[in-house]
Every structure is written in C-alpha cells, then in structure tokens.
Write a protein that holds these residues in place. Structure first.
Motif, short mmCIF file in Angstrom:
data_model
loop_
_atom_site.label_atom_id
_atom_site.label_comp_id
_atom_site.label_asym_id
_atom_site.label_seq_id
_atom_site.Cartn_x
_atom_site.Cartn_y
_atom_site.Cartn_z
N ALA A 90 6.13 3.37 4.14
CA ALA A 90 4.71 3.13 4.41
C ALA A 90 4.32 1.66 4.30
N THR A 91 5.30 0.81 4.04
CA THR A 91 5.04 -0.62 3.84
C THR A 91 5.98 -1.42 4.73
N TYR A 92 5.48 -2.46 5.33
CA TYR A 92 6.34 -3.28 6.18
C TYR A 92 7.35 -4.05 5.34
N GLY A 98 -2.40 -0.40 -1.15
CA GLY A 98 -2.72 0.96 -0.77
C GLY A 98 -1.48 1.79 -0.54
N TYR A 99 -1.69 3.05 -0.30
CA TYR A 99 -0.64 3.99 0.06
C TYR A 99 -1.28 5.00 0.99
N ASN A 154 11.44 -6.12 6.07
CA ASN A 154 12.39 -6.51 7.10
C ASN A 154 13.47 -5.46 7.34
N GLU A 155 13.89 -4.76 6.28
CA GLU A 155 14.91 -3.74 6.44
C GLU A 155 14.27 -2.37 6.62
N PRO A 156 14.96 -1.48 7.36
CA PRO A 156 14.39 -0.14 7.57
C PRO A 156 14.40 0.66 6.25
N PRO A 157 13.49 1.61 6.13
CA PRO A 157 13.43 2.40 4.89
C PRO A 157 14.67 3.28 4.72
N LYS A 158 15.07 3.48 3.47
CA LYS A 158 16.20 4.35 3.16
C LYS A 158 15.73 5.78 2.91
N ASP A 159 14.45 5.91 2.51
CA ASP A 159 13.89 7.22 2.21
C ASP A 159 12.37 7.15 2.28
N VAL A 160 11.74 8.28 2.03
CA VAL A 160 10.28 8.36 1.94
C VAL A 160 9.95 8.69 0.48
N TRP A 219 1.83 4.14 -7.49
CA TRP A 219 1.90 3.91 -6.05
C TRP A 219 1.15 2.65 -5.63
N SER A 220 0.13 2.25 -6.35
CA SER A 220 -0.65 1.07 -5.96
C SER A 220 -0.13 -0.23 -6.58
N ALA A 221 0.89 -0.13 -7.41
CA ALA A 221 1.44 -1.32 -8.06
C ALA A 221 2.13 -2.23 -7.04
N VAL A 222 2.00 -3.53 -7.26
CA VAL A 222 2.66 -4.53 -6.42
C VAL A 222 3.77 -5.16 -7.24
#
Length: 127
Positions: A29-31, A118-119, A33-39, A102-105
């Motif tokens: 759900a976040t941009y 956000g999420y 450079n590498e593709p996501p490994k999971d959700v 989930w909102s932590a940076v």
C-alpha cells in the motif's frame, strides 16, 4: 501473484466475516522502489461473527493468520504472501494498537517520532 494470494485470502475471510474491515499496510500500500513481497493486513472482526463459528470455521480462520513465534520468526498464510492479523471490531484498545502500528513511519528501520502515515481501509460489506 501477491494480489492473487491476497484476493483469495479476502474471499476466504469474507466467508467467515462478511462485514470485516481490513486495514492494509506495508509495501503493498506504500510506494517503494522494490515490489512488495506480501500484503500486511489487520482484519477487524465482529464478535458476533466469531461467536457464531463452528469449530471447523475457527480452524479455517486460524489458518488465515500469521503466527509470530517467540523467536520472532513468522509463519504466514498463502505461502508467505499475506501477513494477516486481526482485532475485535469495536474494541478500542485493539484498534488503537493496530492504528498506531500501521500509521508509524520508519526511517532506516527506526521509528520516526512525531510522524505518521495513512493506510488503506477496505470494508467487505456495509455493517
């Protein structure tokens, strides 16, 4: 492949919890450079749904969840493509824990104090 696994996971969950709310986070759900490994997903489940399950449905639900072991390792559903957790819908303490998480940076693996992000929230049905 990640999206297909997630879609299947959602359909299995919908069969048990038709009014669940999903909070989706992480690389899916976040941009990046590498593709996501999971959700990464936290499902807010109604207590009434859980109380109506048969023992077989309870076992099915448990197979949809990520098991975090005492050594920090994880066993994830859908071949490791979904990192699935849950909270009781309406339990403010559980909701706050997932919202805070989930909102932590994080910057270089360290939580950035005073920043939040956000999420994605998806409602499986009006409820």
């Amino acid at each position: 492949m990640v999206f297909t696994a997630f879609s299947t996971w959602v359909e299995l969950l919908r069969g048990l919890c038709p009014s669940a709310i999903l909070w989706i986070n992480g690389g899916f759900a976040t941009y990046k450079n590498e593709p996501p490994k999971d959700v990464d997903v936290a499902a807010l489940i109604g207590k009434n749904d859980m109380n109506s399950w048969t023992s077989d449905q309870q076992v099915t639900f448990e197979t949809l969840l990520t098991d975090v072991r005492s050594d920090g390792s994880r066993i994830q559903p859908m071949g490791g493509l979904v990192d699935g957790f849950y909270a009781i819908r309406g339990d403010i303490d559980q909701s706050v824990v997932w919202h805070e998480s989930w909102s932590a940076v994080y910057v270089n693996g360290v939580r950035s104090v005073g920043e939040s992000k956000g999420y994605l929230e998806v409602r499986l049905a009006d409820g």
